[in-house]
Each structure stands twice: as C-alpha cells, then as structure tokens.
Design a protein around this motif. Structure first.
Motif, PDB file in Angstrom:
ATOM      1  N   UNK A 149       0.820  -1.206   0.000  1.00  0.00           N
ATOM      2  CA  UNK A 149       0.000   0.000   0.000  1.00  0.00           C
ATOM      3  C   UNK A 149       0.854   1.256   0.000  1.00  0.00           C
ATOM      4  N   UNK A 150       1.914   1.265   0.770  1.00  0.00           N
ATOM      5  CA  UNK A 150       2.802   2.428   0.817  1.00  0.00           C
ATOM      6  C   UNK A 150       3.503   2.620  -0.530  1.00  0.00           C
ATOM      7  N   UNK A 151       3.957   1.526  -1.134  1.00  0.00           N
ATOM      8  CA  UNK A 151       4.624   1.620  -2.438  1.00  0.00           C
ATOM      9  C   UNK A 151       3.666   2.158  -3.498  1.00  0.00           C
ATOM     10  N   UNK A 152       2.414   1.701  -3.470  1.00  0.00           N
ATOM     11  CA  UNK A 152       1.417   2.196  -4.416  1.00  0.00           C
ATOM     12  C   UNK A 152       1.155   3.681  -4.183  1.00  0.00           C
ATOM     13  N   UNK A 153       1.028   4.077  -2.938  1.00  0.00           N
ATOM     14  CA  UNK A 153       0.768   5.477  -2.614  1.00  0.00           C
ATOM     15  C   UNK A 153       1.881   6.386  -3.122  1.00  0.00           C
ATOM     16  N   UNK A 154       3.120   5.942  -2.992  1.00  0.00           N
ATOM     17  CA  UNK A 154       4.265   6.788  -3.351  1.00  0.00           C
ATOM     18  C   UNK A 154       4.396   7.013  -4.849  1.00  0.00           C
ATOM     19  N   UNK A 210     -10.881   2.272   7.539  1.00  0.00           N
ATOM     20  CA  UNK A 210     -10.295   3.525   8.032  1.00  0.00           C
ATOM     21  C   UNK A 210      -8.779   3.410   8.117  1.00  0.00           C
ATOM     22  N   UNK A 211      -8.302   2.280   8.622  1.00  0.00           N
ATOM     23  CA  UNK A 211      -6.863   2.080   8.763  1.00  0.00           C
ATOM     24  C   UNK A 211      -6.186   1.850   7.417  1.00  0.00           C
ATOM     25  N   UNK A 212      -6.877   1.172   6.509  1.00  0.00           N
ATOM     26  CA  UNK A 212      -6.346   0.975   5.156  1.00  0.00           C
ATOM     27  C   UNK A 212      -6.203   2.323   4.459  1.00  0.00           C
ATOM     28  N   UNK A 213      -7.245   3.145   4.528  1.00  0.00           N
ATOM     29  CA  UNK A 213      -7.209   4.467   3.914  1.00  0.00           C
ATOM     30  C   UNK A 213      -6.078   5.303   4.489  1.00  0.00           C
ATOM     31  N   UNK A 214      -5.878   5.221   5.797  1.00  0.00           N
ATOM     32  CA  UNK A 214      -4.837   6.019   6.448  1.00  0.00           C
ATOM     33  C   UNK A 214      -3.441   5.645   5.954  1.00  0.00           C
ATOM     34  N   UNK A 215      -3.234   4.386   5.584  1.00  0.00           N
ATOM     35  CA  UNK A 215      -1.918   3.984   5.078  1.00  0.00           C
ATOM     36  C   UNK A 215      -1.569   4.739   3.795  1.00  0.00           C
ATOM     37  N   UNK A 216      -2.576   5.013   2.984  1.00  0.00           N
ATOM     38  CA  UNK A 216      -2.343   5.781   1.760  1.00  0.00           C
ATOM     39  C   UNK A 216      -2.172   7.266   2.065  1.00  0.00           C
ATOM     40  N   UNK A 217      -3.119   7.831   2.794  1.00  0.00           N
ATOM     41  CA  UNK A 217      -3.101   9.278   3.027  1.00  0.00           C
ATOM     42  C   UNK A 217      -1.883   9.697   3.841  1.00  0.00           C
ATOM     43  N   UNK A 218      -1.495   8.879   4.822  1.00  0.00           N
ATOM     44  CA  UNK A 218      -0.322   9.211   5.626  1.00  0.00           C
ATOM     45  C   UNK A 218       0.982   8.983   4.868  1.00  0.00           C
ATOM     46  N   UNK A 219       0.892   8.315   3.725  1.00  0.00           N
ATOM     47  CA  UNK A 219       2.049   8.160   2.830  1.00  0.00           C
ATOM     48  C   UNK A 219       2.054   9.241   1.749  1.00  0.00           C
ATOM     49  N   UNK A 220       1.123  10.202   1.877  1.00  0.00           N
ATOM     50  CA  UNK A 220       1.132  11.367   0.994  1.00  0.00           C
ATOM     51  C   UNK A 220       0.236  11.284  -0.213  1.00  0.00           C
ATOM     52  N   UNK A 221      -0.677  10.297  -0.265  1.00  0.00           N
ATOM     53  CA  UNK A 221      -1.546  10.153  -1.440  1.00  0.00           C
ATOM     54  C   UNK A 221      -3.015  10.140  -1.012  1.00  0.00           C
ATOM     55  N   UNK A 222      -3.748  11.242  -1.256  1.00  0.00           N
ATOM     56  CA  UNK A 222      -5.158  11.302  -0.895  1.00  0.00           C
ATOM     57  C   UNK A 222      -6.101  10.785  -1.980  1.00  0.00           C
ATOM     58  N   UNK A 223      -5.560  10.418  -3.139  1.00  0.00           N
ATOM     59  CA  UNK A 223      -6.402  10.036  -4.286  1.00  0.00           C
ATOM     60  C   UNK A 223      -6.755   8.558  -4.217  1.00  0.00           C
ATOM     61  N   UNK A 224      -7.642   8.249  -3.286  1.00  0.00           N
ATOM     62  CA  UNK A 224      -7.952   6.864  -2.980  1.00  0.00           C
ATOM     63  C   UNK A 224      -9.457   6.629  -3.052  1.00  0.00           C
ATOM     64  N   UNK A 225      -9.841   5.522  -3.670  1.00  0.00           N
ATOM     65  CA  UNK A 225     -11.226   5.061  -3.671  1.00  0.00           C
ATOM     66  C   UNK A 225     -11.303   3.743  -2.926  1.00  0.00           C
ATOM     67  N   UNK A 226     -12.383   3.555  -2.179  1.00  0.00           N
ATOM     68  CA  UNK A 226     -12.619   2.314  -1.456  1.00  0.00           C
ATOM     69  C   UNK A 226     -13.648   1.490  -2.218  1.00  0.00           C
ATOM     70  N   UNK A 227     -13.371   0.215  -2.390  1.00  0.00           N
ATOM     71  CA  UNK A 227     -14.205  -0.624  -3.257  1.00  0.00           C
ATOM     72  C   UNK A 227     -14.805  -1.792  -2.484  1.00  0.00           C
ATOM     73  N   UNK A 228     -16.114  -1.892  -2.519  1.00  0.00           N
ATOM     74  CA  UNK A 228     -16.844  -3.000  -1.898  1.00  0.00           C
ATOM     75  C   UNK A 228     -16.997  -4.144  -2.887  1.00  0.00           C
ATOM     76  N   UNK A 229     -16.651  -5.380  -2.483  1.00  0.00           N
ATOM     77  CA  UNK A 229     -16.800  -6.539  -3.368  1.00  0.00           C
ATOM     78  C   UNK A 229     -17.327  -7.758  -2.630  1.00  0.00           C
ATOM     79  N   UNK A 230     -18.024  -7.514  -1.499  1.00  0.00           N
ATOM     80  CA  UNK A 230     -18.618  -8.612  -0.769  1.00  0.00           C
ATOM     81  C   UNK A 230     -17.734  -9.099   0.363  1.00  0.00           C
TER      82      UNK A 230
END
Length: 280
Positions: A131-136, A155-175
């Motif tokens: 997740x951090x590598x993707x965010x960077x 919430x914690x998954x999203x924070x891994x991206x935003x705290x790595x400097x990338x706010x451009x994140x979508x959350x996807x529901x798949x069951x």
C-alpha cells in the motif's frame, strides 16, 4: 446516503473521469484479464462507444496477471511488459484512463507510468508495504475491501495511503465472506465507507463470485449482477466496477460472474436511471 466531498479525478488530458459521491456515476469496466491485443482493442472499442453514447465516464480495466488463481493450472494473463504496451496504445486510441491490479511492491513503479489507477486486490488490502509503495507513485488507488474486513476497518487501510502522501484513494466493496464459497454484499458498507472520506466504488461482478466453488476455479452467479448493482447505485456510489466479456462462458478467468458484452447497454441505462434518482 452519507456523503463525502472527496473527489478523485483520473486521466492525462484525454477523457478525464471523476469519481464522487455527489456527481454522476462513473464506470470501471473491461475483461477480467488481458488476453491479447486484438481482444483488448475489441472490448475497449465496444465499451468506449457505449459510454460515449450514454455520456458515462469510463475507466478501462484489465489485469496483466491474475496472481490469485484457485489452482496452479489457472490462466493468469499475458504479463506486465506486453500489457503495458497495450494499455499505452489503448489510451492513445480511445483517450480513456486505464486500471490494472498490482500484487508486489516492485510492480507499482513499473505500472504507474502507464496506468492511471492502481488497484489493490482484496486479499492484499492490509499489506502495508504494498500500500505504501502504491501510494508513493502518486497515482490514484482503488483498494478493494478484504472479504475478511468490516467496512469500518477500511479507516486504517485508507490512512496507510493518506499518511504516505496520497489522498487520491477510492474504497471498493466486493462482498464479504459468508460461509463456504459464498460472498454477501452488505449495502450498509457503502455509506459507512463513504463516511471515512473517500469515494466508494461497488464491484458488482466480484460480489457475485463463488470463490473456489467449481473445485479448480471460482464459480459465480452472473444473474445477480444487476440486482446488486441496482441496489448499490440506489444507495449512492461514486462508481461501479463491472467486468465484461463477449463470450464469458469461455473466458480464461471469472467467466461465471462476468456480464455479457451484449447485456451492458441495458444494464448501464438502468444504473444511470437509479443514479439520477439517488443523487437528485
């Protein structure tokens, strides 16, 4: 519907596509895995023409490697190098943004120069280094909620991206996992995840997947894609993810849950009608 002001826009100057809980629905669509250049151009052309007609933002999706096959003999795709060449040519030809899955930290930097959205598979949604590598990379991210996670856990998954400097994140529901070989979609997860501050995408085709149900491969219930997609759009989502194929029963992966290409116009017309009501 719980709303968020978060907005993710993708596209390098061609056909930009916005994902927002308060704006018109956008679509992520394409075949499960990239099979060949000819097949990719055929599918992309058909989906592009349809979305142009409907005024629907399209992100073209296909996987260069299906790394989580049920059995060792499962077909995995054409590989990273060939796929990136095809993605680049598709973008030049049609102008739309593209999305693909990544599975390792190393793949992030290799894929990011070509692909507009990096997708984190559900099984890998808690892999911090990935997740951090993707965010960077700075690219937009579509992260699928793990089948083992509650919506508030994102919430914690999203924070891994935003705290790595990338706010451009979508959350996807798949069951979520529900017994053996079965997933269940809890529509409450859509507003819950939206309240975390990211646009939400509903994966309509993987939500009807039956993991491992055919012994050596996963099964699926294609007939319920429309039912779940309509419900999700009625609740309110930024986008819908739909895998499609011209001959899903003979596709190399995820055939039982992919929508037949000929059925896409009717499905999308219905979803747009529900979207207009939900966001009125």
């Amino acid at each position: 519907m719980m709303k968020t002001n978060a907005r993710v826009v993708v596209g390098d100057g061609g056909r930009q596509v916005a994902f927002s809980q308060t704006e018109k629905l956008s679509l992520i669509a394409g075949p499960c895995q990239m099979e060949s250049r000819d097949h990719a151009f055929m599918m992309a052309g058909a989906l592009s023409e349809l979305c142009n007609k409907l005024g629907l933002g399209l992100v073209y999706k296909s996987s260069f490697d299906k790394a989580n096959r049920t059995s060792l003999s499962g077909k995995r795709g054409i590989g990273l190098d060939k796929a990136m060449e095809i993605f680049a040519d598709l973008k030049k030809e049609f102008g739309f943004p593209v999305l693909t899955d990544i599975h390792t930290e190393e793949q992030c930097a290799l894929v990011a120069p070509t692909v507009d959205i990096l997708q984190i598979p559900a099984f890998l949604s808690r892999q911090t280094d990935l997740l951090v590598a993707a965010a960077k990379t700075g690219r937009a991210i579509n992260v699928k909620k793990g089948q083992f996670l509650a919506p508030w856990d994102m919430k914690n998954v999203l924070a891994k991206f935003t705290e790595s400097g990338n706010p451009n994140v979508m959350l996807c529901e798949r069951g979520a996992s529900f017994g053996y070989n079965t997933l269940v979609s809890d529509m409450r997860s859509l507003p819950i995840m939206a309240s975390l501050g990211a646009p939400v995408v509903f994966d309509a085709t993987h939500s009807v997947q039956q993991p491992g149900a055919q012994g050596g491969s996963s099964g699926g219930q294609r007939e319920f894609v429309e039912t779940l997609a309509r419900a999700a759009v009625a609740v309110g989502v930024a986008g819908v993810f739909v895998e499609a194929h011209e001959d899903p029963d003979n596709a190399p992966s995820d055939g039982p849950n992919m929508v037949h290409l000929k059925d896409m116009p009717r499905l999308l017309e219905k979803l747009l009608a529900f979207d207009a009501i939900a966001k009125d």
